[in-house]
Write an enzyme that holds these catalytic residues in place. Structure first.
Site, PDB file in Angstrom:
ATOM      1  N   PHE A 151      -5.735  26.831   1.041  1.00 39.09           N
ATOM      2  CA  PHE A 151      -7.114  26.387   1.227  1.00 39.09           C
ATOM      3  C   PHE A 151      -7.235  25.819   2.630  1.00 39.09           C
ATOM      4  CE2 PHE A 151     -10.647  23.466   1.362  1.00 39.09           C
ATOM      5  CZ  PHE A 151     -11.653  24.242   0.824  1.00 39.09           C
ATOM      6  N   ASP A 236      -1.569  22.946   9.019  1.00 39.48           N
ATOM      7  CA  ASP A 236      -2.876  22.420   8.605  1.00 39.48           C
ATOM      8  C   ASP A 236      -2.631  21.123   7.839  1.00 39.48           C
ATOM      9  OD1 ASP A 236      -5.255  21.753   7.400  1.00 39.48           O
ATOM     10  OD2 ASP A 236      -5.763  23.790   6.791  1.00 39.48           O
ATOM     11  N   LYS A 265     -10.830  15.339   8.163  1.00 39.25           N
ATOM     12  CA  LYS A 265     -11.039  14.407   7.058  1.00 39.25           C
ATOM     13  C   LYS A 265     -10.811  12.957   7.462  1.00 39.25           C
ATOM     14  CE  LYS A 265     -10.339  17.785   3.352  1.00 39.25           C
ATOM     15  NZ  LYS A 265     -11.760  18.005   3.093  1.00 39.25           N
TER      16      LYS A 265
END
Length: 409
Positions: A151, A236, A265
């Site tokens: 993801f 990531d 984030k």
């Protein structure tokens, strides 16, 4: 002239607000039926004043809790001075942000963006350009190897290499140039990398897949393989990074330094969207004026908040808290195995918990926990994710685990 009388808008209930969203909002989410109106630290409060312990923390965007005082102060201070210039001009906050983020991560240069997906897209562009200009891959032939069940976002390019059919169906045609291999499989990765490979892009821990932690040595193997094959290792760390696993970065559990790091984030402290590509100088150095950009990327408000986030991480306090409280989380979940929990995976303050399907789906468990005053999010059938703010106390964590035990009983 007399000012018009303002008619106060009556406060709507949670149920009324949820109904009001239905005809005017795109249905791209299926949230739990709770309407948050206020929050502080590890707690949120709904419209009616009911309090809930937040065990999701915005998918790690709220690593430092809701409205952390140092981050709110940094934002207020900057709001009174300057919020946006665009990158058409310099601003007085960007240099310090880039300097301190580069130092924190052990890399050289920073490309500031806004969202995690933008960081991933930017990393892909940079890797391809590096492949053409530095590695010598023929123009248009560069490939990037990714892992199944990944993801990395939901843009059209990113869903092109997703294996989640919900994210892909109906959104083609897809972007070529990606090869998908099983996660945690070095032999498959070795077979997929060739002279056209610009980069290997992986999550050090797969979050959306259910907090899937690779075998010890996998990240070291990826680092060795990419170095030997002459391609980039892009990590990531948008969900796994910035204290979540007990280290600043999840790759640090194997003392690995990637060529390119993707952050987002928590980098915005739950206040503003902030993301970044952080990389070696010879990698990010391939970008020239006009080839990539963002109106809001690197804006002074984002840079001020991002710098305050780096300051919090520089102390090591949050990494220590995630390590110490991670033991409490693991021990609490271990005690529930066989009592409604089929299994779990945890690192630091992050866990994927597989619920016995006979007891309920992940969604159903989330709804039951909500009624007990605890907020979590499901993923993939009967799996729920636990990722509380790193400011949570042992008592609060114990309370959440007690609620989980209750709803499983």
């Amino acid at each position: 002239m007399t000012a018009p009388t303002r008619v106060p808008v009556p406060t709507r209930s949670s149920a009324e607000l949820i109904l009001a969203e239905e005809p005017v909002l795109a249905h791209n989410y299926h949230p739990l039926p709770v309407v948050v109106a206020r929050a502080e630290g590890t707690w949120v409060e709904d419209v009616e004043g009911r309090r809930y312990l937040d065990m999701l923390a915005g998918y790690s965007a709220l690593n430092f809790g809701h409205r952390h005082p140092a981050l709110v102060e940094a934002a207020h201070r900057q709001l009174d001075r300057l919020t946006l210039t665009s990158r058409a001009f310099h601003n007085d906050k960007l240099a310090e942000f880039a300097e301190r983020l580069a130092e924190l991560t052990g890399l050289d240069m920073v490309l500031p963006m806004n969202t995690g997906a933008e960081a991933v897209e930017s990393g892909i562009k940079v890797a391809r350009k590096w492949a053409y200009e530095v590695k010598g891959v023929p123009d248009g032939a560069a490939t990037i190897v990714v892992a199944a069940e990944n993801f990395h976002g939901r843009t059209t390019t990113i869903v092109s290499f997703s294996t989640d059919e919900t994210a892909r169906q109906g959104f083609g045609p897809f972007t070529p140039g990606f090869r998908i291999v099983p996660y945690n499989d070095l032999a498959a990765l070795e077979a997929a990398v060739d002279k056209t490979t610009a980069a290997v892009l992986i999550e050090p821990i797969q979050g959306e897949a259910g907090v899937v932690i690779p075998d010890e040595g996998y990240l070291t193997g990826v680092r060795e393989l990419t170095r030997r094959k002459g391609c980039l290792f892009i990590a990531d760390e948008i969900q796994s990074g910035l204290g979540r696993t007990g280290r600043t970065l999840a790759v640090e559990h194997e003392s690995v330094v990637p060529d390119v790091l993707l952050l987002g984030k928590a980098l915005g402290g739950g206040i503003v969207p902030v993301s970044a590509v952080v990389a070696r100088r010879d990698v990010l150095g391939v970008l020239r004026p006009g080839e990539h950009g963002s109106t809001f990327g690197g804006n002074p408000l984002a840079a001020a908040v991002g710098t305050a986030v780096v300051e919090l991480l520089e102390t090591g306090e949050f990494q220590r808290r995630a390590t110490e409280l991670g033991v409490v989380l693991r021990d609490g979940l271990a005690a529930l195995v066989g009592k409604g929990v089929a299994g779990f995976r945890a690192r630091g303050l992050w866990a994927g918990v597989d619920i016995d399907p006979a007891i309920g789906t992940g969604r159903e468990i989330g709804e039951r926990l909500m009624r007990e005053g605890v907020l979590v999010k499901d993923t993939h059938g009967s799996t729920i994710r636990l990722a509380p703010p790193l400011t949570i106390t042992a008592e609060e964590l114990g309370s959440a685990l007690g609620a989980l035990e209750k709803v499983l009983g």
